[in-house]
Design a protein around this motif. Structure first.
Motif, mmCIF file in Angstrom:
data_model
loop_
_atom_site.group_PDB
_atom_site.id
_atom_site.type_symbol
_atom_site.label_atom_id
_atom_site.label_comp_id
_atom_site.label_asym_id
_atom_site.label_seq_id
_atom_site.Cartn_x
_atom_site.Cartn_y
_atom_site.Cartn_z
ATOM 1 N N THR A 41 0.860 -1.187 0.000
ATOM 2 C CA THR A 41 0.000 0.000 0.000
ATOM 3 C C THR A 41 0.896 1.238 0.000
ATOM 4 O O THR A 41 1.121 1.845 1.041
ATOM 5 C CB THR A 41 -0.913 0.018 1.246
ATOM 6 O OG1 THR A 41 -1.613 -1.212 1.329
ATOM 7 C CG2 THR A 41 -1.913 1.146 1.172
ATOM 8 N N PRO A 42 1.435 1.605 -1.173
ATOM 9 C CA PRO A 42 2.367 2.736 -1.222
ATOM 10 C C PRO A 42 1.636 4.075 -1.192
ATOM 11 O O PRO A 42 0.430 4.153 -1.413
ATOM 12 C CB PRO A 42 3.056 2.543 -2.571
ATOM 13 C CG PRO A 42 1.983 1.927 -3.416
ATOM 14 C CD PRO A 42 1.220 1.005 -2.469
ATOM 15 N N TYR A 43 2.372 5.148 -0.901
ATOM 16 C CA TYR A 43 1.853 6.483 -1.150
ATOM 17 C C TYR A 43 1.621 6.579 -2.653
ATOM 18 O O TYR A 43 2.382 6.033 -3.445
ATOM 19 C CB TYR A 43 2.862 7.550 -0.738
ATOM 20 C CG TYR A 43 3.045 7.676 0.745
ATOM 21 C CD1 TYR A 43 2.151 8.421 1.511
ATOM 22 C CD2 TYR A 43 4.109 7.059 1.384
ATOM 23 C CE1 TYR A 43 2.311 8.530 2.878
ATOM 24 C CE2 TYR A 43 4.278 7.167 2.752
ATOM 25 C CZ TYR A 43 3.382 7.905 3.493
ATOM 26 O OH TYR A 43 3.539 8.014 4.843
ATOM 27 N N ILE A 44 0.575 7.260 -3.055
ATOM 28 C CA ILE A 44 0.276 7.418 -4.480
ATOM 29 C C ILE A 44 0.341 8.902 -4.820
ATOM 30 O O ILE A 44 -0.284 9.725 -4.163
ATOM 31 C CB ILE A 44 -1.112 6.860 -4.837
ATOM 32 C CG1 ILE A 44 -1.146 5.359 -4.577
ATOM 33 C CG2 ILE A 44 -1.456 7.180 -6.297
ATOM 34 C CD1 ILE A 44 -2.514 4.733 -4.762
ATOM 35 N N ARG A 45 1.104 9.225 -5.850
ATOM 36 C CA ARG A 45 1.210 10.602 -6.320
ATOM 37 C C ARG A 45 0.661 10.625 -7.750
ATOM 38 O O ARG A 45 1.210 9.986 -8.639
ATOM 39 C CB ARG A 45 2.675 11.033 -6.274
ATOM 40 C CG ARG A 45 2.917 12.452 -6.665
ATOM 41 C CD ARG A 45 4.359 12.865 -6.408
ATOM 42 N NE ARG A 45 5.300 11.798 -6.746
ATOM 43 C CZ ARG A 45 6.494 11.669 -6.173
ATOM 44 N NH1 ARG A 45 6.875 12.499 -5.232
ATOM 45 N NH2 ARG A 45 7.304 10.690 -6.540
ATOM 46 N N VAL A 46 -0.442 11.348 -7.947
ATOM 47 C CA VAL A 46 -1.071 11.457 -9.265
ATOM 48 C C VAL A 46 -0.511 12.697 -9.949
ATOM 49 O O VAL A 46 -0.654 13.812 -9.450
ATOM 50 C CB VAL A 46 -2.609 11.574 -9.149
ATOM 51 C CG1 VAL A 46 -3.241 11.674 -10.537
ATOM 52 C CG2 VAL A 46 -3.187 10.399 -8.380
ATOM 53 N N LYS A 47 0.153 12.505 -11.082
ATOM 54 C CA LYS A 47 0.743 13.620 -11.816
ATOM 55 C C LYS A 47 -0.232 14.086 -12.877
ATOM 56 O O LYS A 47 -0.804 13.290 -13.607
ATOM 57 C CB LYS A 47 2.062 13.201 -12.465
ATOM 58 C CG LYS A 47 3.119 12.850 -11.454
ATOM 59 C CD LYS A 47 4.388 12.448 -12.156
ATOM 60 C CE LYS A 47 5.477 12.155 -11.162
ATOM 61 N NZ LYS A 47 6.728 11.793 -11.847
ATOM 62 N N CYS A 48 -0.402 15.388 -12.965
ATOM 63 C CA CYS A 48 -1.399 15.963 -13.867
ATOM 64 C C CYS A 48 -0.778 17.081 -14.679
ATOM 65 O O CYS A 48 -0.414 18.119 -14.126
ATOM 66 C CB CYS A 48 -2.568 16.489 -13.025
ATOM 67 S SG CYS A 48 -3.853 17.264 -13.976
ATOM 68 N N ASP A 49 -0.634 16.877 -15.987
ATOM 69 C CA ASP A 49 -0.184 17.934 -16.893
ATOM 70 C C ASP A 49 -1.431 18.693 -17.331
ATOM 71 O O ASP A 49 -2.187 18.231 -18.180
ATOM 72 C CB ASP A 49 0.539 17.339 -18.090
ATOM 73 C CG ASP A 49 1.022 18.390 -19.074
ATOM 74 O OD1 ASP A 49 0.636 19.566 -18.950
ATOM 75 O OD2 ASP A 49 1.791 18.021 -19.980
ATOM 76 N N LEU A 50 -1.661 19.833 -16.729
ATOM 77 C CA LEU A 50 -2.916 20.563 -16.923
ATOM 78 C C LEU A 50 -3.074 21.128 -18.327
ATOM 79 O O LEU A 50 -4.167 21.516 -18.723
ATOM 80 C CB LEU A 50 -3.023 21.682 -15.887
ATOM 81 C CG LEU A 50 -3.055 21.188 -14.439
ATOM 82 C CD1 LEU A 50 -2.936 22.355 -13.481
ATOM 83 C CD2 LEU A 50 -4.304 20.390 -14.179
ATOM 84 N N ASP A 51 -1.972 21.195 -19.106
ATOM 85 C CA ASP A 51 -2.063 21.708 -20.472
ATOM 86 C C ASP A 51 -2.489 20.636 -21.466
ATOM 87 O O ASP A 51 -3.000 20.942 -22.530
ATOM 88 C CB ASP A 51 -0.716 22.297 -20.907
ATOM 89 C CG ASP A 51 -0.385 23.568 -20.150
ATOM 90 O OD1 ASP A 51 -1.303 24.393 -19.957
ATOM 91 O OD2 ASP A 51 0.773 23.725 -19.729
ATOM 92 N N SER A 52 -2.281 19.363 -21.122
ATOM 93 C CA SER A 52 -2.582 18.318 -22.105
ATOM 94 C C SER A 52 -3.771 17.443 -21.726
ATOM 95 O O SER A 52 -4.317 16.758 -22.579
ATOM 96 C CB SER A 52 -1.354 17.437 -22.325
ATOM 97 O OG SER A 52 -1.033 16.752 -21.145
ATOM 98 N N VAL A 53 -4.173 17.443 -20.468
ATOM 99 C CA VAL A 53 -5.263 16.565 -20.057
ATOM 100 C C VAL A 53 -6.608 17.255 -20.262
ATOM 101 O O VAL A 53 -6.745 18.453 -20.037
ATOM 102 C CB VAL A 53 -5.079 16.109 -18.584
ATOM 103 C CG1 VAL A 53 -5.310 17.247 -17.620
ATOM 104 C CG2 VAL A 53 -5.984 14.949 -18.258
ATOM 105 N N ARG A 54 -7.579 16.514 -20.738
ATOM 106 C CA ARG A 54 -8.940 17.021 -20.918
ATOM 107 C C ARG A 54 -9.872 16.142 -20.092
ATOM 108 O O ARG A 54 -9.958 14.940 -20.313
ATOM 109 C CB ARG A 54 -9.370 16.956 -22.387
ATOM 110 C CG ARG A 54 -8.548 17.822 -23.296
ATOM 111 C CD ARG A 54 -8.978 19.276 -23.146
ATOM 112 N NE ARG A 54 -8.207 20.113 -24.033
ATOM 113 C CZ ARG A 54 -7.426 21.099 -23.636
ATOM 114 N NH1 ARG A 54 -7.323 21.369 -22.355
ATOM 115 N NH2 ARG A 54 -6.745 21.812 -24.488
ATOM 116 N N LEU A 55 -10.543 16.753 -19.135
ATOM 117 C CA LEU A 55 -11.430 16.012 -18.255
ATOM 118 C C LEU A 55 -12.844 16.555 -18.376
ATOM 119 O O LEU A 55 -13.044 17.766 -18.446
ATOM 120 C CB LEU A 55 -10.963 16.133 -16.804
ATOM 121 C CG LEU A 55 -9.557 15.638 -16.495
ATOM 122 C CD1 LEU A 55 -9.186 15.967 -15.056
ATOM 123 C CD2 LEU A 55 -9.446 14.140 -16.751
#
Length: 87
Positions: A41-55
């Protein structure tokens, strides 16, 4: 130990499920004890490139929930724009 994941719709659903699992784990422990994170159960770091991701709106709602609740159970979201601004 950290596990890095890149942001996508599928990743959001997986991380949201893991968030629920960890919250349940903490709720069922004796009082509030910060869980021990290890290889299982590791620490989880979610990386988000806000210029390329479309949500879409649903994804944004899930992301908002992860940002608000995740830190207390070892999940964090890191976002960055090309301009260098970070979340």
């Amino acid at each position: 130990m950290y596990k890095d994941v890149m942001l996508s719709s599928e990743t959001l659903l997986e991380v949201n499920g893991e968030l629920d699992r960890r919250i349940e784990f903490v709720k069922n422990s004796d009082g509030f004890k910060f869980p021990k994170f290890d290889e299982e159960t590791p620490y989880i770091r979610v990386k988000c490139d806000l210029d390329s991701v479309r949500l879409d709106n649903d994804d944004m709602s899930i992301l908002d929930r992860i940002v608000r609740l995740g830190r207390s159970v070892g999940i964090c979201v890191v976002g960055k724009r090309k301009s260098g601004m970070a979340l």
